[in-house]
Scaffold this motif. Structure first.
Motif, short mmCIF file in Angstrom:
data_model
loop_
_atom_site.label_atom_id
_atom_site.label_comp_id
_atom_site.label_asym_id
_atom_site.label_seq_id
_atom_site.Cartn_x
_atom_site.Cartn_y
_atom_site.Cartn_z
N UNK A 197 41.34 44.39 30.04
CA UNK A 197 42.22 43.35 30.59
C UNK A 197 41.64 42.63 31.80
N UNK A 198 40.84 43.32 32.60
CA UNK A 198 40.30 42.68 33.80
C UNK A 198 39.41 41.49 33.46
N UNK A 199 38.87 41.47 32.25
CA UNK A 199 38.03 40.34 31.83
C UNK A 199 38.87 39.10 31.54
N UNK A 200 40.19 39.26 31.45
CA UNK A 200 41.07 38.12 31.17
C UNK A 200 41.42 37.34 32.44
N UNK A 201 41.12 37.92 33.58
CA UNK A 201 41.48 37.27 34.85
C UNK A 201 40.47 36.20 35.23
N UNK A 202 40.96 35.09 35.80
CA UNK A 202 40.04 34.07 36.28
C UNK A 202 39.53 34.46 37.67
N UNK A 203 38.63 33.66 38.20
CA UNK A 203 37.99 34.02 39.46
C UNK A 203 39.00 34.14 40.61
N UNK A 204 39.95 33.24 40.66
CA UNK A 204 40.95 33.29 41.73
C UNK A 204 41.80 34.55 41.62
N UNK A 205 42.20 34.89 40.39
CA UNK A 205 43.01 36.08 40.18
C UNK A 205 42.22 37.35 40.52
N UNK A 206 40.95 37.37 40.17
CA UNK A 206 40.12 38.52 40.50
C UNK A 206 39.99 38.70 42.01
N UNK A 207 39.93 37.59 42.73
CA UNK A 207 39.81 37.69 44.19
C UNK A 207 41.05 38.32 44.81
N UNK A 208 42.20 38.16 44.14
CA UNK A 208 43.43 38.79 44.64
C UNK A 208 43.47 40.26 44.24
N UNK A 209 43.21 40.52 42.96
CA UNK A 209 43.30 41.89 42.45
C UNK A 209 42.27 42.80 43.12
N UNK A 210 41.11 42.27 43.47
CA UNK A 210 40.09 43.06 44.14
C UNK A 210 39.96 42.65 45.61
N UNK A 211 41.04 42.13 46.17
CA UNK A 211 41.03 41.66 47.55
C UNK A 211 41.23 42.76 48.57
N UNK A 212 41.59 42.36 49.78
CA UNK A 212 41.68 43.29 50.90
C UNK A 212 43.10 43.83 51.11
N UNK A 213 44.05 43.38 50.31
CA UNK A 213 45.41 43.89 50.46
C UNK A 213 45.48 45.33 49.96
N UNK A 214 46.60 45.99 50.24
CA UNK A 214 46.78 47.37 49.79
C UNK A 214 46.83 47.48 48.28
N UNK A 215 46.69 48.71 47.80
CA UNK A 215 46.66 48.94 46.36
C UNK A 215 47.93 48.48 45.67
N UNK A 216 49.08 48.73 46.25
CA UNK A 216 50.35 48.37 45.61
C UNK A 216 50.44 46.86 45.44
N UNK A 217 50.06 46.10 46.44
CA UNK A 217 50.13 44.65 46.34
C UNK A 217 49.14 44.12 45.29
N UNK A 218 47.97 44.72 45.25
CA UNK A 218 46.97 44.26 44.29
C UNK A 218 47.37 44.61 42.86
N UNK A 219 47.96 45.79 42.66
CA UNK A 219 48.43 46.18 41.34
C UNK A 219 49.64 45.36 40.92
N UNK A 220 50.49 45.02 41.88
CA UNK A 220 51.62 44.14 41.58
C UNK A 220 51.11 42.80 41.06
N UNK A 221 50.08 42.28 41.70
CA UNK A 221 49.48 41.02 41.24
C UNK A 221 48.89 41.18 39.85
N UNK A 222 48.21 42.31 39.61
CA UNK A 222 47.59 42.55 38.29
C UNK A 222 48.62 42.50 37.18
N UNK A 223 49.71 43.22 37.32
CA UNK A 223 50.74 43.23 36.28
C UNK A 223 51.38 41.85 36.14
N UNK A 224 51.53 41.16 37.26
CA UNK A 224 52.11 39.81 37.21
C UNK A 224 51.22 38.82 36.49
N UNK A 225 49.92 38.97 36.62
CA UNK A 225 48.97 38.07 35.95
C UNK A 225 48.88 38.34 34.44
#
Length: 304
Positions: A197-225
């Protein structure tokens, strides 16, 4: 070498000398008349070979990527060097043996119906056959990392059907294309590997999912995307690489996903959620995750 130049059945084949000693010259036999090759091929056809190889290839790729420590999820990425990419083929034989219920046995990699079989994998366009594998039954698996798919052949890799010259420094040689076309049995056609599934994310989405926020926020973004996309445990571990207890963080993200995206996250670990996901058309197994619209979940639970 063209098809017309390729030595055919009845021609003499003289293998290179092996570490275990010389092998006598012998006559080439067409695969249809190679009793041992046919026996191994029949065993593979009886087993669930395509699904087993699919799992083995996927496991070998994930092992090399080591996403839970490296954040990597794409074998074709520039983050993966050529040596690592090549090592998938080396790891693959062990995963194939495990998935097909075989054992690591000499003189080659394994035995099938009591016959020695070499297992070779490649992420390139050819296979490198060692001297010990010349004129032996070989299961050859090719991985296309860019398109995330694989195929497999069974072939008696006669020296006469391998490249000439001095070979590489280990005296490994590759099957000639003409020989592959004429004398290899197809074990698995081009088959898609499990989705990452991570290959389905665009560059902007990847920058959020692998960003500097906490794990819960990044996982929340992942499921939302990725609503309606089954996300395996390994993908969650990759997003949370080097952190402890990523599954606990994923569970903590469930209420946030509902509040922010109106999506209900279902987890295969729990029988009730796994069964509900199945009613909605998702096979989570015992470790998959999926985010689905709340209205669908409520209507299914209500029996509408």
């Amino acid at each position: 070498m063209t098809i017309t130049d390729l030595p055919g059945p009845g021609s003499l084949c003289s293998p290179d000398e092996r570490r275990s000693g010389p092998r006598e010259p012998h006559r080439l036999v067409h695969p249809d008349h190679d009793v041992e090759l046919q026996l191994v091929g029949e065993w593979l056809r009886r087993s669930d070979v395509v699904d087993g190889l699919r799992t083995a290839v996927d496991d070998a790729i994930r092992y090399v990527l080591d996403g839970a420590r490296t954040w990597r999820f794409d074998l074709s990425s520039d983050d993966v060097d050529s040596d690592e990419r090549s090592s998938v083929g080396t790891k693959l034989q062990y995963h194939v043996i495990e998935q097909l219920g075989l054992s690591k046995e000499p003189p080659l990699d394994t035995t099938i119906v009591g016959l020695p079989v070499e297992i070779k994998g490649t992420v390139r366009d050819n296979w490198m056959i060692p001297r010990e594998g010349q004129c032996e039954i070989t299961l050859m698996i090719q991985i296309n990392a860019h398109e995330l798919r694989f195929r497999a052949f069974l072939m008696r890799t006669h020296r006469a059907w391998l490249t000439g010259g001095k070979g590489n420094r280990d005296l490994k040689r590759s099957p000639r294309r003409a020989a592959l076309a004429l004398y290899a049995l197809e074990v698995a056609p081009w088959t898609n590997l499990p989705n990452e599934p991570l290959r389905l994310l665009n560059r902007e989405q990847l920058s959020v999912v692998f960003g500097r926020q906490g794990q819960v926020k990044r996982l929340t973004a992942l499921f939302g995307y990725l609503p309606g996309v089954i996300i395996p445990r390994s993908s969650i571990e990759t997003v949370c690489a080097t952190n402890q207890d990523p599954m606990r963080r994923a569970r903590q993200a469930k209420p946030e996903v509902l509040a922010q995206h109106d999506l209900v996250v279902l987890v295969g670990t729990w029988t009730s959620e796994r069964n509900l996901a199945a009613e909605l058309g998702f096979d989570l197994g015992d470790s998959g995750w999926v985010a689905v619209p709340r209205i669908l979940v409520e209507s299914t639970q209500a029996g509408v």
